[in-house]
Design a protein around this motif. Structure first.
Motif, PDB file in Angstrom:
ATOM      1  N   GLU A 203      39.305 116.324  37.733  1.00 35.39           N
ATOM      2  CA  GLU A 203      38.001 116.612  38.317  1.00 35.39           C
ATOM      3  C   GLU A 203      38.146 117.603  39.479  1.00 35.39           C
ATOM      4  N   PRO A 204      37.153 118.442  39.709  1.00 36.52           N
ATOM      5  CA  PRO A 204      37.275 119.457  40.769  1.00 36.52           C
ATOM      6  C   PRO A 204      37.392 118.867  42.173  1.00 36.52           C
ATOM      7  N   TRP A 205      36.926 117.627  42.370  1.00 41.93           N
ATOM      8  CA  TRP A 205      36.983 117.030  43.701  1.00 41.93           C
ATOM      9  C   TRP A 205      38.355 116.449  44.034  1.00 41.93           C
ATOM     10  N   PHE A 206      39.233 116.275  43.051  1.00 45.60           N
ATOM     11  CA  PHE A 206      40.495 115.577  43.314  1.00 45.60           C
ATOM     12  C   PHE A 206      41.388 116.383  44.256  1.00 45.60           C
ATOM     13  N   ASP A 207      41.894 115.696  45.273  1.00 45.57           N
ATOM     14  CA  ASP A 207      42.784 116.303  46.258  1.00 45.57           C
ATOM     15  C   ASP A 207      43.810 115.257  46.686  1.00 45.57           C
ATOM     16  N   PRO A 208      45.075 115.385  46.268  1.00 47.98           N
ATOM     17  CA  PRO A 208      46.071 114.370  46.642  1.00 47.98           C
ATOM     18  C   PRO A 208      46.273 114.248  48.149  1.00 47.98           C
ATOM     19  N   ALA A 209      45.884 115.282  48.900  1.00 47.15           N
ATOM     20  CA  ALA A 209      46.023 115.208  50.358  1.00 47.15           C
ATOM     21  C   ALA A 209      45.081 114.174  50.954  1.00 47.15           C
ATOM     22  N   GLY A 210      44.078 113.735  50.195  1.00 43.27           N
ATOM     23  CA  GLY A 210      43.156 112.706  50.656  1.00 43.27           C
ATOM     24  C   GLY A 210      43.373 111.369  49.984  1.00 43.27           C
ATOM     25  N   PHE A 211      44.539 111.176  49.389  1.00 45.96           N
ATOM     26  CA  PHE A 211      44.883 109.943  48.672  1.00 45.96           C
ATOM     27  C   PHE A 211      46.081 109.333  49.391  1.00 45.96           C
ATOM     28  N   PHE A 212      45.811 108.332  50.225  1.00 47.26           N
ATOM     29  CA  PHE A 212      46.823 107.800  51.133  1.00 47.26           C
ATOM     30  C   PHE A 212      47.437 106.510  50.596  1.00 47.26           C
ATOM     31  N   LEU A 213      48.761 106.404  50.748  1.00 48.06           N
ATOM     32  CA  LEU A 213      49.498 105.224  50.318  1.00 48.06           C
ATOM     33  C   LEU A 213      50.222 104.609  51.503  1.00 48.06           C
ATOM     34  N   ALA A 214      50.204 103.274  51.567  1.00 53.29           N
ATOM     35  CA  ALA A 214      51.016 102.538  52.535  1.00 53.29           C
ATOM     36  C   ALA A 214      52.170 101.902  51.764  1.00 53.29           C
ATOM     37  N   GLU A 215      53.379 102.089  52.245  1.00 54.28           N
ATOM     38  CA  GLU A 215      54.522 101.521  51.549  1.00 54.28           C
ATOM     39  C   GLU A 215      55.469 100.838  52.530  1.00 54.28           C
ATOM     40  N   ASP A 216      56.234  99.902  52.004  1.00 52.49           N
ATOM     41  CA  ASP A 216      57.205  99.164  52.802  1.00 52.49           C
ATOM     42  C   ASP A 216      58.337 100.112  53.187  1.00 52.49           C
ATOM     43  N   THR A 217      58.681 100.155  54.471  1.00 52.19           N
ATOM     44  CA  THR A 217      59.694 101.105  54.927  1.00 52.19           C
ATOM     45  C   THR A 217      61.084 100.784  54.387  1.00 52.19           C
ATOM     46  N   ASP A 218      61.345  99.529  54.064  1.00 51.23           N
ATOM     47  CA  ASP A 218      62.674  99.145  53.571  1.00 51.23           C
ATOM     48  C   ASP A 218      62.803  99.326  52.065  1.00 51.23           C
ATOM     49  N   GLY A 220      60.263 100.676  49.888  1.00 51.90           N
ATOM     50  CA  GLY A 220      59.464 101.726  49.280  1.00 51.90           C
ATOM     51  C   GLY A 220      58.357 101.196  48.389  1.00 51.90           C
ATOM     52  N   GLU A 221      58.180  99.883  48.335  1.00 56.74           N
ATOM     53  CA  GLU A 221      57.142  99.283  47.498  1.00 56.74           C
ATOM     54  C   GLU A 221      55.761  99.624  48.035  1.00 56.74           C
ATOM     55  N   LEU A 222      54.844  99.978  47.130  1.00 51.21           N
ATOM     56  CA  LEU A 222      53.486 100.283  47.547  1.00 51.21           C
ATOM     57  C   LEU A 222      52.770  99.000  47.953  1.00 51.21           C
ATOM     58  N   LEU A 223      52.104  99.058  49.110  1.00 53.06           N
ATOM     59  CA  LEU A 223      51.414  97.890  49.656  1.00 53.06           C
ATOM     60  C   LEU A 223      49.903  98.048  49.627  1.00 53.06           C
ATOM     61  N   GLY A 224      49.413  99.275  49.703  1.00 49.15           N
ATOM     62  CA  GLY A 224      47.976  99.510  49.734  1.00 49.15           C
ATOM     63  C   GLY A 224      47.678 100.991  49.625  1.00 49.15           C
ATOM     64  N   PHE A 225      46.395 101.318  49.510  1.00 53.14           N
ATOM     65  CA  PHE A 225      46.015 102.714  49.344  1.00 53.14           C
ATOM     66  C   PHE A 225      44.563 102.925  49.772  1.00 53.14           C
ATOM     67  N   HIS A 226      44.251 104.158  50.091  1.00 56.91           N
ATOM     68  CA  HIS A 226      42.876 104.607  50.337  1.00 56.91           C
ATOM     69  C   HIS A 226      42.731 105.970  49.696  1.00 56.91           C
ATOM     70  N   TRP A 227      41.912 106.034  48.664  1.00 57.37           N
ATOM     71  CA  TRP A 227      41.649 107.267  47.931  1.00 57.37           C
ATOM     72  C   TRP A 227      40.294 107.776  48.393  1.00 57.37           C
ATOM     73  N   THR A 228      40.258 108.962  48.967  1.00 56.47           N
ATOM     74  CA  THR A 228      39.007 109.552  49.439  1.00 56.47           C
ATOM     75  C   THR A 228      38.508 110.597  48.446  1.00 56.47           C
ATOM     76  N   HIS A 268      40.637 111.559  58.104  1.00 57.88           N
ATOM     77  CA  HIS A 268      40.873 112.699  57.220  1.00 57.88           C
ATOM     78  C   HIS A 268      39.549 113.345  56.818  1.00 57.88           C
ATOM     79  N   LEU A 269      38.578 112.535  56.411  1.00 56.01           N
ATOM     80  CA  LEU A 269      37.289 113.080  55.984  1.00 56.01           C
ATOM     81  C   LEU A 269      36.560 113.773  57.123  1.00 56.01           C
ATOM     82  N   ALA A 270      36.770 113.311  58.346  1.00 55.09           N
ATOM     83  CA  ALA A 270      36.111 113.933  59.495  1.00 55.09           C
ATOM     84  C   ALA A 270      36.553 115.381  59.689  1.00 55.09           C
TER      85      ALA A 270
END
Length: 313
Positions: A203-218, A220-228, A268-270
């Motif tokens: 889709e034309p709106w997709f931008d990976p720079a606005g797709f945020f992932l939280a991961e465990d520092t030890d 690397g497991e994904l813990l959460g995300f916010h896709w804008t 980010h959106l701001a």
């Protein structure tokens, strides 16, 4: 309009020409009603097709004057649908005829004859039609909005968590697994497949720079995300941002990751612009009975903008 001249055609996939005509009608209906009659998922399936989808096209001669999308993929809760009639064709009974055709089609794919129908905007006409055919409201989905410039809290990052952005093609499988866990209670979101993800990447709106992932520092497991997401300006509104999807692994809940990820995405959106214009507002969708999420979003400055209602029979 004479109903005797109207036909309702059911197809597994609409032609490109018919899909374009339906989307144009949907925009006209949205301009009149103040809410789009079709969800993003229905629009994507209309354009790209889906094995479980049925499209009902209402024609007056060669012209399409109404449309319904039927999704039969949910084997737990049964088929769901959206429908609308072109503004110029309303008042002739097409809505009732289309809903009756939807119910008949749903009965062909569901032994129990179940049908759930979305009505976007909580319009009186939809309420009357639902009541006339024995449908009752059981779910409300709120669109909430916050204005540009509303302060965003700057939350501290936990020491064992790091943030990064999504890498298409690399993070797909891990994100789909996390999404399924985070939305196990929400089949519309939790059942996404690689195809669902790929369609949105295109889709034309997709931008990976606005797709945020939280991961465990030890680990690397994904813990959460916010896709804008962003939306272009319309005749009625400037460009909009969207809290598209926020999810947290149930095993990681209680660590403040939902609020942290939401704040990161809002900041980010701001800073985003669309076609050189800053975003006027940011929107999100939340179930009205999700009290915890509503409280979080209200504290962040979101207020109810429109209400969608799901009916069932």
């Amino acid at each position: 309009m004479d109903l005797a001249d109207v036909s309702i055609e059911t197809v597994n996939r609409a032609s490109a020409e018919d899909a374009s005509a339906v989307l144009a009608l949907a925009e006209a209906a949205a301009g009149l009603d103040g809410a789009s009659p079709l969800s993003e998922q229905s629009r994507l399936e209309l354009r790209h097709g889906a094995p479980s989808a049925r499209e009902l096209l209402v024609r007056d001669g060669a012209a399409i004057v109404g449309f319904a999308h039927l999704d039969g993929s949910d084997l737990v809760d049964g088929p769901s649908a959206e429908l609308f009639v072109a503004p110029a064709a309303r008042g002739a009974g097409l809505g009732r005829a289309l809903l009756e055709s939807l119910a008949a089609e749903a009965a062909r794919i569901d032994e129990a004859g179940r049908l759930r129908v979305w009505a976007h905007g909580k319009l009186p006409a939809a309420e009357r039609l639902a009541a006339a055919l024995g449908f009752t409201a059981f779910r409300e989905l709120w669109q909430m909005r916050r204005t540009a410039g509303t302060p965003v809290p700057d939350l501290a990052m936990p020491a064992d968590v790091r943030l990064r952005t999504f890498r298409p093609g690399t993070d797909d499988k891990a994100w789909l697994a996390l999404n399924a866990k985070a939305f196990a209670h929400h089949p519309e979101q939790g059942a996404w497949t690689a195809d669902d993800l790929g369609r949105r990447f295109a889709e034309p709106w997709f931008d990976p720079a606005g797709f945020f992932l939280a991961e465990d520092t030890d680990t690397g497991e994904l813990l959460g995300f916010h896709w804008t997401k962003t939306h272009p300006a319309t005749a009625d509104s400037g460009p909009l941002g969207e809290v598209y999807v926020v999810g947290v692994d149930p095993a990681a809940q209680g660590r403040g990751l939902g609020a942290l990820l939401t704040s990161v995405g809002l900041r980010h959106l701001a800073q985003r612009t669309v076609e050189g214009r800053p975003l006027a507002e940011t929107l999100l969708y939340v179930d009205a009975d999700n009290e915890a999420a509503v409280k979080v979003y209200t504290r962040l400055g979101f207020r109810v903008h429109t209400v969608d209602v799901m009916y069932r029979r």
